[in-house]
Design a protein around this motif. Structure first.
Motif, PDB file in Angstrom:
ATOM      1  N   ALA A 245      -2.081 -29.620   1.091  1.00 24.65           N
ATOM      2  CA  ALA A 245      -1.428 -29.676   0.113  1.00 24.65           C
ATOM      3  C   ALA A 245       0.099 -29.350   0.668  1.00 24.65           C
ATOM      4  O   ALA A 245       0.240 -28.313   1.644  1.00 24.65           O
ATOM      5  N   VAL A 246       1.242 -29.767   0.165  1.00 20.81           N
ATOM      6  CA  VAL A 246       2.664 -29.188   0.419  1.00 20.81           C
ATOM      7  C   VAL A 246       3.172 -28.807  -1.059  1.00 20.81           C
ATOM      8  O   VAL A 246       2.453 -29.143  -2.045  1.00 20.81           O
ATOM      9  N   THR A 247       4.313 -28.227  -0.787  1.00 21.15           N
ATOM     10  CA  THR A 247       4.785 -27.640  -2.235  1.00 21.15           C
ATOM     11  C   THR A 247       5.940 -28.845  -2.612  1.00 21.15           C
ATOM     12  O   THR A 247       6.353 -28.703  -3.616  1.00 21.15           O
ATOM     13  N   GLY A 248       6.280 -29.552  -1.853  1.00 20.90           N
ATOM     14  CA  GLY A 248       7.551 -30.574  -1.990  1.00 20.90           C
ATOM     15  C   GLY A 248       8.804 -30.239  -1.559  1.00 20.90           C
ATOM     16  O   GLY A 248       9.686 -30.718  -1.586  1.00 20.90           O
TER      17      GLY A 248
ATOM     18  N   SER B 206       7.106 -21.518  -5.547  1.00 29.96           N
ATOM     19  CA  SER B 206       7.746 -20.084  -5.142  1.00 29.96           C
ATOM     20  C   SER B 206       6.879 -19.588  -3.970  1.00 29.96           C
ATOM     21  O   SER B 206       7.584 -18.469  -3.717  1.00 29.96           O
ATOM     22  N   LEU B 207       5.860 -19.557  -3.989  1.00 28.29           N
ATOM     23  CA  LEU B 207       5.111 -18.730  -2.919  1.00 28.29           C
ATOM     24  C   LEU B 207       5.618 -18.861  -1.616  1.00 28.29           C
ATOM     25  O   LEU B 207       5.378 -17.733  -0.948  1.00 28.29           O
ATOM     26  N   GLU B 208       6.279 -19.778  -1.288  1.00 24.51           N
ATOM     27  CA  GLU B 208       6.910 -20.068   0.076  1.00 24.51           C
ATOM     28  C   GLU B 208       8.056 -18.555   0.222  1.00 24.51           C
ATOM     29  O   GLU B 208       8.344 -18.452   1.503  1.00 24.51           O
ATOM     30  N   GLN B 209       8.412 -17.982  -0.855  1.00 26.73           N
ATOM     31  CA  GLN B 209       9.447 -17.221  -0.918  1.00 26.73           C
ATOM     32  C   GLN B 209       8.777 -15.758  -0.262  1.00 26.73           C
ATOM     33  O   GLN B 209       9.418 -14.965   0.185  1.00 26.73           O
ATOM     34  N   LEU B 210       7.308 -15.852   0.119  1.00 24.83           N
ATOM     35  CA  LEU B 210       6.688 -14.455   0.670  1.00 24.83           C
ATOM     36  C   LEU B 210       7.492 -14.498   2.122  1.00 24.83           C
ATOM     37  O   LEU B 210       7.594 -13.329   2.683  1.00 24.83           O
ATOM     38  N   ALA B 211       7.854 -15.427   2.510  1.00 20.67           N
ATOM     39  CA  ALA B 211       8.528 -15.292   3.900  1.00 20.67           C
ATOM     40  C   ALA B 211       9.848 -14.559   3.743  1.00 20.67           C
ATOM     41  O   ALA B 211      10.584 -14.303   4.873  1.00 20.67           O
ATOM     42  N   PHE B 212      10.626 -14.522   2.696  1.00 22.86           N
ATOM     43  CA  PHE B 212      12.052 -14.076   2.516  1.00 22.86           C
ATOM     44  C   PHE B 212      11.896 -12.871   1.484  1.00 22.86           C
ATOM     45  O   PHE B 212      12.880 -12.053   1.766  1.00 22.86           O
TER      46      PHE B 212
END
Length: 209
Positions: free
Chosen positions: A72-75, A132-138
């Motif tokens: 899957a991707v987040t979009g 918003s889980l991608e924000q773990l990187a920031f």
């Protein structure tokens, strides 16, 4: 080529198809199915095998672990979710890996373990979904706290956490009911232990010179 023996993943595909069909009949015009909560499945059909030579998200190839199956991707920004491949198999016990190609860091800093398995991962999105889980990187701590508490409020401009609206909540409710999900039980300590337990297993692409 490796085997995919993962009934919960098959169930996730079935649920997504049901949600999309329902919304098609309603003519809502909104993002279909699980896409609305940041979980865009790679294909419409569950697959029983996959070859690592297939590259569904080329922009993320530089940091996507070679031993993950992207499902899957987040979009947004090529952020993707994958299942860890062990002994040439993906099973219901496979950990879930989040890959954030635009993290600004190296391959290791661009990957996070976001679930001991698929169900554990789905629980992490109980309150906020998955985009918003991608924000773990920031903003690692803020992002984790946002996904663990229904009462979390944003206080830093550099961490973007998507707030769930009524339409998104309806999709999350369907997901919660289908898998009998509960809010994630992680805290900072146990989530870091999750990283320590599985990140050493990731096989990153070689650095390009």
């Amino acid at each position: 080529m490796f085997e995919i023996d993962h009934p919960p993943l098959r169930q996730l595909y079935d649920l997504n198809r049901t949600l999309r069909q329902r919304e098609s009949l309603l003519g809502s015009g909104l993002s279909p199915g699980l896409e609305r909560v940041g979980l865009c499945l790679m294909s419409d059909l569950f697959r029983s095998s996959w070859s690592p030579l297939e590259k569904p998200v080329e922009a993320g190839d530089w940091c996507r672990p070679l031993n993950t199956y992207p499902f899957a991707v987040t979009g947004g920004e090529d952020t993707q979710f994958g299942l860890l491949v062990e002994k040439d198999r993906v099973t219901a016990e496979s950990p879930v890996v989040l890959t954030v190609p635009h993290s600004g860091g190296n391959a290791e800093a661009s990957n996070f373990i976001v679930g001991e398995n698929l169900i554990d991962f789905l629980c992490l999105g109980y309150y906020r979904g998955y985009f918003s889980l991608e924000q773990l990187a920031f903003g690692f701590r803020d992002t984790l706290n946002a996904h663990l508490s229904p009462d979390w409020k944003p206080h830093k401009a550099d961490v973007y956490i998507e707030m769930i609206e009524e339409e998104e909540q309806a999709v999350l409710d369907a997901l919660i009911e289908a898998f009998d999900l509960e809010p994630s039980s992680y805290d900072l300590e146990t989530f870091l232990e999750l990283q320590d337990r599985h990140k050493p297993k990731l096989n990153y692409p070689p650095d390009e010179e």
